[in-house]
Design a protein around this motif. Structure first.
Motif, PDB file in Angstrom:
ATOM      1  N   HIS A 157       0.829  -1.200   0.000  1.00 10.75           N
ATOM      2  CA  HIS A 157       0.000   0.000   0.000  1.00 10.75           C
ATOM      3  C   HIS A 157       0.866   1.254   0.000  1.00 10.75           C
ATOM      4  N   ILE A 158       1.965   1.236   0.745  1.00 13.59           N
ATOM      5  CA  ILE A 158       2.871   2.386   0.772  1.00 13.59           C
ATOM      6  C   ILE A 158       3.518   2.582  -0.592  1.00 13.59           C
ATOM      7  N   VAL A 159       3.915   1.487  -1.243  1.00 17.12           N
ATOM      8  CA  VAL A 159       4.462   1.586  -2.599  1.00 17.12           C
ATOM      9  C   VAL A 159       3.432   2.198  -3.548  1.00 17.12           C
ATOM     10  N   ASN A 160       2.173   1.820  -3.370  1.00 14.62           N
ATOM     11  CA  ASN A 160       1.101   2.373  -4.198  1.00 14.62           C
ATOM     12  C   ASN A 160       0.995   3.892  -4.009  1.00 14.62           C
ATOM     13  N   LEU A 161       1.084   4.359  -2.770  1.00 20.39           N
ATOM     14  CA  LEU A 161       1.016   5.799  -2.504  1.00 20.39           C
ATOM     15  C   LEU A 161       2.216   6.529  -3.091  1.00 20.39           C
ATOM     16  N   ILE A 162       3.383   5.915  -3.003  1.00 20.84           N
ATOM     17  CA  ILE A 162       4.596   6.542  -3.547  1.00 20.84           C
ATOM     18  C   ILE A 162       4.491   6.706  -5.058  1.00 20.84           C
ATOM     19  N   LYS A 180      11.073 -18.054  14.065  1.00 20.51           N
ATOM     20  CA  LYS A 180       9.850 -18.739  13.640  1.00 20.51           C
ATOM     21  C   LYS A 180       8.655 -17.794  13.637  1.00 20.51           C
ATOM     22  N   ASP A 181       8.592 -16.899  14.606  1.00 18.81           N
ATOM     23  CA  ASP A 181       7.465 -15.967  14.696  1.00 18.81           C
ATOM     24  C   ASP A 181       7.654 -14.743  13.795  1.00 18.81           C
ATOM     25  N   VAL A 182       8.854 -14.198  13.759  1.00 21.85           N
ATOM     26  CA  VAL A 182       9.086 -12.970  12.994  1.00 21.85           C
ATOM     27  C   VAL A 182       9.035 -13.232  11.495  1.00 21.85           C
ATOM     28  N   LEU A 183       9.637 -14.321  11.043  1.00 24.55           N
ATOM     29  CA  LEU A 183       9.663 -14.609   9.606  1.00 24.55           C
ATOM     30  C   LEU A 183       8.297 -15.022   9.075  1.00 24.55           C
ATOM     31  N   ALA A 184       7.377 -15.330   9.970  1.00 26.61           N
ATOM     32  CA  ALA A 184       6.018 -15.669   9.533  1.00 26.61           C
ATOM     33  C   ALA A 184       5.174 -14.433   9.264  1.00 26.61           C
ATOM     34  N   VAL A 185       5.675 -13.258   9.642  1.00 26.04           N
ATOM     35  CA  VAL A 185       4.914 -12.017   9.462  1.00 26.04           C
ATOM     36  C   VAL A 185       4.912 -11.634   7.989  1.00 26.04           C
ATOM     37  N   GLN A 186       3.743 -11.365   7.448  1.00 24.73           N
ATOM     38  CA  GLN A 186       3.615 -10.879   6.071  1.00 24.73           C
ATOM     39  C   GLN A 186       3.682  -9.350   6.072  1.00 24.73           C
ATOM     40  N   ILE A 187       4.435  -8.766   5.173  1.00 25.62           N
ATOM     41  CA  ILE A 187       4.579  -7.314   5.136  1.00 25.62           C
ATOM     42  C   ILE A 187       3.566  -6.672   4.198  1.00 25.62           C
ATOM     43  N   SER A 188       2.640  -7.461   3.691  1.00 29.39           N
ATOM     44  CA  SER A 188       1.598  -6.934   2.815  1.00 29.39           C
ATOM     45  C   SER A 188       0.283  -7.619   3.140  1.00 29.39           C
ATOM     46  N   THR A 189      -0.809  -6.869   3.001  1.00 29.00           N
ATOM     47  CA  THR A 189      -2.142  -7.427   3.231  1.00 29.00           C
ATOM     48  C   THR A 189      -2.823  -7.825   1.930  1.00 29.00           C
ATOM     49  N   VAL A 190      -2.086  -7.803   0.825  1.00 27.40           N
ATOM     50  CA  VAL A 190      -2.689  -8.095  -0.482  1.00 27.40           C
ATOM     51  C   VAL A 190      -3.241  -9.512  -0.524  1.00 27.40           C
ATOM     52  N   ALA A 191      -2.468 -10.483  -0.026  1.00 29.32           N
ATOM     53  CA  ALA A 191      -2.903 -11.880  -0.085  1.00 29.32           C
ATOM     54  C   ALA A 191      -4.158 -12.103   0.742  1.00 29.32           C
ATOM     55  N   SER A 192      -4.200 -11.548   1.961  1.00 29.54           N
ATOM     56  CA  SER A 192      -5.371 -11.733   2.814  1.00 29.54           C
ATOM     57  C   SER A 192      -6.589 -11.002   2.259  1.00 29.54           C
ATOM     58  N   GLU A 193      -6.399  -9.801   1.741  1.00 31.17           N
ATOM     59  CA  GLU A 193      -7.521  -9.065   1.153  1.00 31.17           C
ATOM     60  C   GLU A 193      -8.058  -9.784  -0.073  1.00 31.17           C
ATOM     61  N   SER A 194      -7.150 -10.357  -0.855  1.00 33.68           N
ATOM     62  CA  SER A 194      -7.583 -11.106  -2.035  1.00 33.68           C
ATOM     63  C   SER A 194      -8.393 -12.332  -1.643  1.00 33.68           C
ATOM     64  N   ALA A 195      -7.996 -12.972  -0.536  1.00 30.75           N
ATOM     65  CA  ALA A 195      -8.739 -14.151  -0.082  1.00 30.75           C
ATOM     66  C   ALA A 195     -10.168 -13.789   0.307  1.00 30.75           C
ATOM     67  N   PHE A 196     -10.350 -12.630   0.950  1.00 31.27           N
ATOM     68  CA  PHE A 196     -11.684 -12.221   1.370  1.00 31.27           C
ATOM     69  C   PHE A 196     -12.534 -11.757   0.190  1.00 31.27           C
TER      70      PHE A 196
END
Length: 422
Positions: free
Chosen positions: A14-19, A337-353
């Motif tokens: 989303h930030i890339v989109n704004l830039i 294990k916890d940090v590398l599981a974090v996604q830095i974009s919500t595109v995949a989750s938004e697409s799923a919904f």
């Protein structure tokens, strides 16, 4: 955890989109001209047929199709310009059509004559723009991935973006220079201040055994002023230490009491006599306590940071590496294990919904839940990137037919009975 400081993660896509959208403003007229030309071609079958004839006259063999963009999403604009540039000569041939020229003279939007047809300058600017946007388009695809780790990619990619913007901003008299200056302002708004940065994105880089803190140190010196760079590095180290202490206390709750004992304190275990346990059980209990105390007193974060870095290779599997070294770095591996599981974009989750909205439209609103599930799963399997076992549609046709034939309706009550045959 850390007073909630790391819970707010901005969507990097989303930030890339704004830039990029700020850069689009510098090319508004040229984009509008090409957009209107594409809209003309796609507005009727007769115009599309005439355009295909113009493409044949220009000896264009591309099978790509023109696509109209959504003005609020820059990546669709990029795809539209990229496709339109392949048919540049066809649009030039189309200018011999009086209806094409008349369209721009008579068509109005809010009482204003629309831009177009595109001139040579518009095409030249679009070509430059597409080459420039390719970097951001590929960056968005990387950030939006869901089948691989993305958190450790963030710092590498923004280094490249910052380098490109800084280089182009030194040419203020050019089109790309003006675009880069506008984009740099937006970049600094979100990624230029320490307070607005989530430290987990940098911790993920440290947890990549190919880079660790050394890569961050050089990268911060490249992006920020020396004072800001040292503060950023110090804040990342502090976050790493805090995370380590949190996970250590969670796994070894008594380690804090053990580490606070002085060197002359001999009572490191709870009072336990050999008579209350058997001789063998007592010695076993002592070994277990020594193991616990050893694990609690060792700092495998320092060990990890001081060990040599892994070789830089493109086919490096970071999750496999941490799985292999989980016993060596017991606490740090749990952080990874916890940090590398974090996604830095919500595109995949938004697409799923939003998938249900693409399947259940106004023309297919009566599908059963079973059929909707079958459509969604089938599409996901067909577009799978697994090259080792590609999906073959014909391979399962016989099984599907056998399954359908096995469904029989029981006589009398009309209830459905499913029997599966070997």
């Amino acid at each position: 955890m850390l007073n909630g400081e790391i819970f707010h993660m901005r969507c990097c896509a989303h930030i890339v989109n704004l830039i990029v959208c700020d850069g689009l403003k510098e090319m508004g007229d040229s984009i509008a001209s090409i957009r209107n030309a594409v809209r003309y071609v796609r507005s009727s079958l007769a115009r599309l047929k005439r355009f295909k004839e113009a493409s044949t006259e220009a000896n264009i063999e591309s099978k790509a199709l023109l696509c109209l963009d959504v003005m609020t999403t820059w990546n669709s604009t990029y795809m539209m310009l990229k496709a339109a540039l392949k048919f540049k000569k066809a649009f030039k041939n189309l200018e011999a059509d009086a209806n094409y020229i008349k369209y721009f003279d008579e068509e109005k939007v809010h009482v204003l004559i629309i831009d177009g047809p595109p001139q040579n300058l518009d095409w030249d600017q679009a070509e430059i723009f597409v080459k420039f946007l390719k970097t951001f388009y590929e960056l968005t695809l990387k950030f939006s991935g869901s089948l691989y780790v993305t958190s450790n990619l963030f710092f590498h990619e923004i280094l490249d973006v910052q380098g490109d913007l800084r280089q182009l901003a030194n040419k203020p008299g050019t089109l790309l220079g003006k675009m880069a200056a506008s984009m740099q302002v937006k970049y600094d708004k979100y990624w230029g201040k320490i307070k607005k940065m989530n430290m987990l994105m940098f911790v993920a880089t440290v947890l990549d055994p190919r880079f660790k803190l050394d890569y961050l140190r050089h990268g911060f010196n490249f992006i920020y002023e020396p004072g800001t760079a040292s503060k950023m590095l110090e804040k990342v180290e502090k976050t790493m230490r805090s995370l380590y202490d949190f996970y250590k206390e969670m796994n070894y709750p008594f380690s804090k009491d053990v580490s606070m004992q002085g060197p002359n304190e001999t009572e490191s275990f709870p009072a336990m006599s050999s008579t209350s346990l058997g001789p063998k059980m007592f010695s076993s209990w002592i070994r277990d306590q020594l193991q616990v105390d050893g694990d609690a007193q060792n700092n495998d974060l320092d060990d990890y940071l001081n060990d040599r870095r892994e070789t830089l290779t493109d086919n490096f599997h970071i999750l496999a590496w941490w799985k292999l070294n989980s016993q060596k770095y017991k606490i740090v591996s749990q952080i990874a294990k916890d940090v590398l599981a974090v996604q830095i974009s919500t595109v995949a989750s938004e697409s799923a919904f939003s998938t249900s909205g693409r399947i259940l439209d106004s023309f297919r609103s009566s599908l059963s839940p079973k059929m909707v599930e079958a459509l969604i799963c089938s599409k996901n399997w067909l577009i799978s990137e697994d090259d080792e076992e590609p999906i073959s549609i014909t391979q399962y046709m016989d099984e599907v037919q056998a399954f359908e034939e096995s469904e029989e309706v029981a006589p009398g009550d009309g209830s459905s009975i499913t029997t599966l045959e070997d």
